[in-house]
Design a protein around this motif. Structure first.
Motif, PDB file in Angstrom:
ATOM      1  N   GLY A 173      -7.938   5.432   4.830  1.00 27.96           N
ATOM      2  CA  GLY A 173      -7.311   6.072   3.581  1.00 27.96           C
ATOM      3  C   GLY A 173      -6.293   7.208   4.129  1.00 27.96           C
ATOM      4  O   GLY A 173      -6.099   7.007   5.312  1.00 27.96           O
ATOM      5  N   ARG A 174      -5.515   7.580   3.179  1.00 26.95           N
ATOM      6  CA  ARG A 174      -4.339   8.419   3.190  1.00 26.95           C
ATOM      7  C   ARG A 174      -4.681   9.526   4.153  1.00 26.95           C
ATOM      8  O   ARG A 174      -5.752  10.240   3.766  1.00 26.95           O
ATOM      9  CB  ARG A 174      -4.023   8.705   1.829  1.00 26.95           C
ATOM     10  N   VAL A 216      -2.275  12.786  -7.421  1.00 25.22           N
ATOM     11  CA  VAL A 216      -0.983  12.189  -7.490  1.00 25.22           C
ATOM     12  C   VAL A 216      -0.821  11.372  -6.337  1.00 25.22           C
ATOM     13  O   VAL A 216       0.219  10.283  -6.333  1.00 25.22           O
ATOM     14  CB  VAL A 216      -0.042  13.143  -7.681  1.00 25.22           C
ATOM     15  N   LEU A 217      -1.190  11.623  -4.934  1.00 21.67           N
ATOM     16  CA  LEU A 217      -1.027  10.783  -3.802  1.00 21.67           C
ATOM     17  C   LEU A 217      -1.491   9.468  -3.787  1.00 21.67           C
ATOM     18  O   LEU A 217      -0.892   8.538  -3.290  1.00 21.67           O
ATOM     19  CB  LEU A 217      -1.355  11.666  -2.528  1.00 21.67           C
ATOM     20  N   ASP A 218      -2.435   9.142  -4.776  1.00 23.57           N
ATOM     21  CA  ASP A 218      -2.943   8.003  -4.859  1.00 23.57           C
ATOM     22  C   ASP A 218      -2.258   7.193  -6.341  1.00 23.57           C
ATOM     23  O   ASP A 218      -3.148   6.255  -6.499  1.00 23.57           O
ATOM     24  CB  ASP A 218      -4.794   7.949  -5.055  1.00 23.57           C
ATOM     25  N   CYS A 271      -8.559   1.186  -4.771  1.00 28.20           N
ATOM     26  CA  CYS A 271      -7.116   1.252  -5.145  1.00 28.20           C
ATOM     27  C   CYS A 271      -6.820  -0.337  -5.080  1.00 28.20           C
ATOM     28  O   CYS A 271      -6.461  -0.867  -4.155  1.00 28.20           O
ATOM     29  CB  CYS A 271      -6.546   1.853  -3.978  1.00 28.20           C
ATOM     30  N   PRO A 272      -6.525  -1.008  -6.162  1.00 26.75           N
ATOM     31  CA  PRO A 272      -6.089  -2.286  -6.111  1.00 26.75           C
ATOM     32  C   PRO A 272      -4.556  -2.694  -5.526  1.00 26.75           C
ATOM     33  O   PRO A 272      -4.372  -3.766  -4.770  1.00 26.75           O
ATOM     34  CB  PRO A 272      -6.007  -2.592  -7.536  1.00 26.75           C
ATOM     35  N   CYS A 324       0.815  -1.203   0.084  1.00 25.86           N
ATOM     36  CA  CYS A 324      -0.016  -0.154   0.185  1.00 25.86           C
ATOM     37  C   CYS A 324       1.001   1.243  -0.126  1.00 25.86           C
ATOM     38  O   CYS A 324       1.652   1.469   1.087  1.00 25.86           O
ATOM     39  CB  CYS A 324      -1.038  -0.108   1.214  1.00 25.86           C
ATOM     40  N   HIS A 325       0.689   2.016  -0.948  1.00 27.43           N
ATOM     41  CA  HIS A 325       1.301   3.271  -0.999  1.00 27.43           C
ATOM     42  C   HIS A 325       0.981   4.353  -0.453  1.00 27.43           C
ATOM     43  O   HIS A 325       1.247   5.504  -0.133  1.00 27.43           O
ATOM     44  CB  HIS A 325       1.860   3.741  -2.522  1.00 27.43           C
ATOM     45  N   ASN A 326      -0.448   4.267   0.005  1.00 30.03           N
ATOM     46  CA  ASN A 326      -0.998   5.177   0.976  1.00 30.03           C
ATOM     47  C   ASN A 326      -0.891   5.202   2.450  1.00 30.03           C
ATOM     48  O   ASN A 326      -0.879   5.977   3.316  1.00 30.03           O
ATOM     49  CB  ASN A 326      -2.479   5.206   0.691  1.00 30.03           C
TER      50      ASN A 326
END
Length: 527
Positions: A184-185, A249-251, A341-342, A129-131
């Motif tokens: 979420g972020r 862009v954050l997502d 968000c996969p 997960c990048h968030n």
């Protein structure tokens, strides 16, 4: 555990540690525990200020470890092995517990320090997960500042039974004192806004005190950042009002088509944007959402927090968000089987059946990624054929556990009251109704512009986009727009940046051409 290059980099960082650190591990016989022990031993070998102890504690998750500052109540805990996207979170936690400077505004640090109460946060994440790192790093920093805040980061892949018991189907997901807090972020400022009930009123009062801006940019994504840089370089008073700096862009996981940058990740790109903007004298007002635009000699932008900002010109760069299917069950089961968000949530569906709605590049890429995790993927496309690039379609159709259905109109997402258990669609050719049994639905059908707050003020297209001319001018004098929120075709980062720069130059040109009686920017600013 760590390779030689990573050890070398980590050793250089750990030289910044000024306070002793104690790593306290609570381990079992699992493979994850063996990895954790190896990681902690590597860390200890790189700094004489760090020690490792193992303790048997029935009251904590196993495997897990805490990073403590001996003799104090300061510490953070990781349940799982923080590698992947969370390795940076681990490094920052070591530095911050070890006394290194926390890079937050002084006002934010003081607000965290003054929080009254005991706060026990548990955050479920996945390593892909990048968030998630922003939430983990925000809470860890808060725990170091205020010892009454306790935080545990939990890798859902290591504790699947707890994920199942708590019905966690989206990450990052935060619990406070055992109750759901958010998902979420989320930034430190956003967490504070929920914990400190008076924060909104105080922030609104501070915003109301601000002087008139020459240009006020609403939105902090690529378009807004570019506009801020170009405006500030002209020497005019520039402000940025942003819900979250970085925007969509954050997502975004991977960026491979921004000219001069071969490859990067969305969150890294967003940080670079903000750092570039902060290089200039720009007033950044984060975690603020615009609620109304009032045209006039001085244009007003009202916020949801109750503040009113005034400016001689305005650039709207509020971007877009994920488009929803708008069928029964979507809202009811969001974060309970319905996901967007996969990369973030895919690992939570390991071995399960899922659907992807959308046959463009995003949808097909999502299906390809998910196919390596889940048992089966059903991809539904409304049109008669997929719209993704040919290379992606070939890859998709080579996967044995993917079913592609075209001319399919999703009609309902089903659930058992707690989580998703199916999806219905209609064959647009035959009219036949079908139901697919599954556990997750990933929606990938494009974007919708964030313009609800502008309806009745500026001219919008039938799709809700702001209509602009070649200079970025809207239907309201002095109000410009840029990026994905506008009618400009091709929603790409590089285009948004260019449009943001153009809007700023147009706004500046508007100011210096305005008659003095309109209280436009002083001509001296043009020098």
């Amino acid at each position: 555990m760590l390779d030689a290059d990573l050890k070398s980099q980590l050793k250089a960082y750990l030289e910044k540690v000024v306070q002793p650190i104690e790593l306290v591990a609570s381990l079992d016989d699992s493979a994850a525990a063996r990895e954790m022990r190896a990681l902690l031993q590597d860390i200890v070998s790189l700094s004489d200020k760090i020690t490792l102890v193992e303790r048997h504690d029935d009251n904590v998750r196993k495997p897990s470890f805490s990073i403590n500052r001996p003799g104090t109540d300061i510490g953070v805990r990781f349940a799982g092995v923080p590698m992947g996207h969370e390795f940076t979170s681990l490094v920052l936690a070591l530095l911050q517990v070890g006394g290194h400077t926390i890079r937050l505004d002084d006002a934010v640090i003081e607000q965290v320090r003054q929080l009254d109460g005991d706060f026990n946060f548990e955050t479920f994440i996945s390593l892909s997960c990048h968030n998630c790192p922003e939430v983990v790093q925000a809470l860890n920093a808060m725990a170091v500042i205020n010892p009454r805040i306790k935080v545990t980061t939990i890798d859902g892949g290591v504790f699947p039974q707890e994920v199942e018991a708590r019905q966690i189907m989206a990450v990052p997901m935060m619990f406070l004192n055992g109750e759901h807090f958010g998902q979420g972020r989320t930034s430190v400022e956003e967490i504070l806004a929920k914990l400190d009930k008076n924060a909104g009123a105080r922030q609104a009062a501070e915003l109301n005190k601000k002087d008139v801006f020459d240009v006020l940019i609403v939105g902090g994504g690529p378009a807004g950042a570019a506009a801020a840089i170009y405006a500030a370089r002209k020497g005019i008073k520039t402000g940025v009002l942003a819900d979250r700096f970085g925007g969509q862009v954050l997502d975004t996981l991977s960026i491979e088509n921004f000219v001069s940058i071969k490859e990067t990740e969305g969150p890294k790109f967003a940080v670079a944007l903000e750092q570039h903007v902060k290089h200039y004298e720009v007033d950044i007002m984060n975690t603020q959402r615009a609620s109304k635009l009032v045209p006039g000699k001085l244009i007003e932008v009202q916020t949801e927090s109750g503040a009113t900002l005034k400016s001689k010109s305005v650039i709207v760069a509020t971007g877009a968000r994920w488009r929803e299917v708008n069928v029964p069950g979507e809202k009811e089961y969001r974060n309970h089987g319905v996901a967007y968000c996969p990369h973030c949530d895919g690992p939570l569906f390991k071995g399960k059946r899922v659907a992807v709605i959308g046959g463009g590049n995003s949808g097909v890429e999502a299906a390809i990624d998910l196919a390596g995790i889940v048992s089966h993927v059903t991809l539904l496309e409304f049109g008669a054929e997929l719209r993704a690039d040919a290379v992606l379609q070939r890859k998709l159709r080579s996967l044995a556990n993917v079913t592609v259905i075209v001319s399919a109109q999703t009609t309902e997402i089903h659930g058992d009251g707690q989580k998703v258990n199916g999806l219905s669609y209609t064959d647009r050719v035959s009219g036949a109704a079908h139901k697919v049994e599954l556990e997750g639905v990933f929606v990938q059908i494009g974007l919708v512009p964030n313009t609800e707050w502008l309806k009745g003020t500026v001219a919008l297209s039938r799709h809700g986009e702001i209509e602009v001319d070649a200079r970025g001018q809207t239907s309201v004098p002095g109000v410009f727009a840029a990026g994905d929120v506008t009618t400009v075709p091709f929603k790409q980062i590089v285009i948004a940046v260019g449009e943001g720069a153009k809007a700023a130059l147009s706004a500046f040109d508007h100011l210096i051409r305005a008659d003095d009686s309109t209280e436009a920017a002083p001509l001296a600013s043009a020098a």
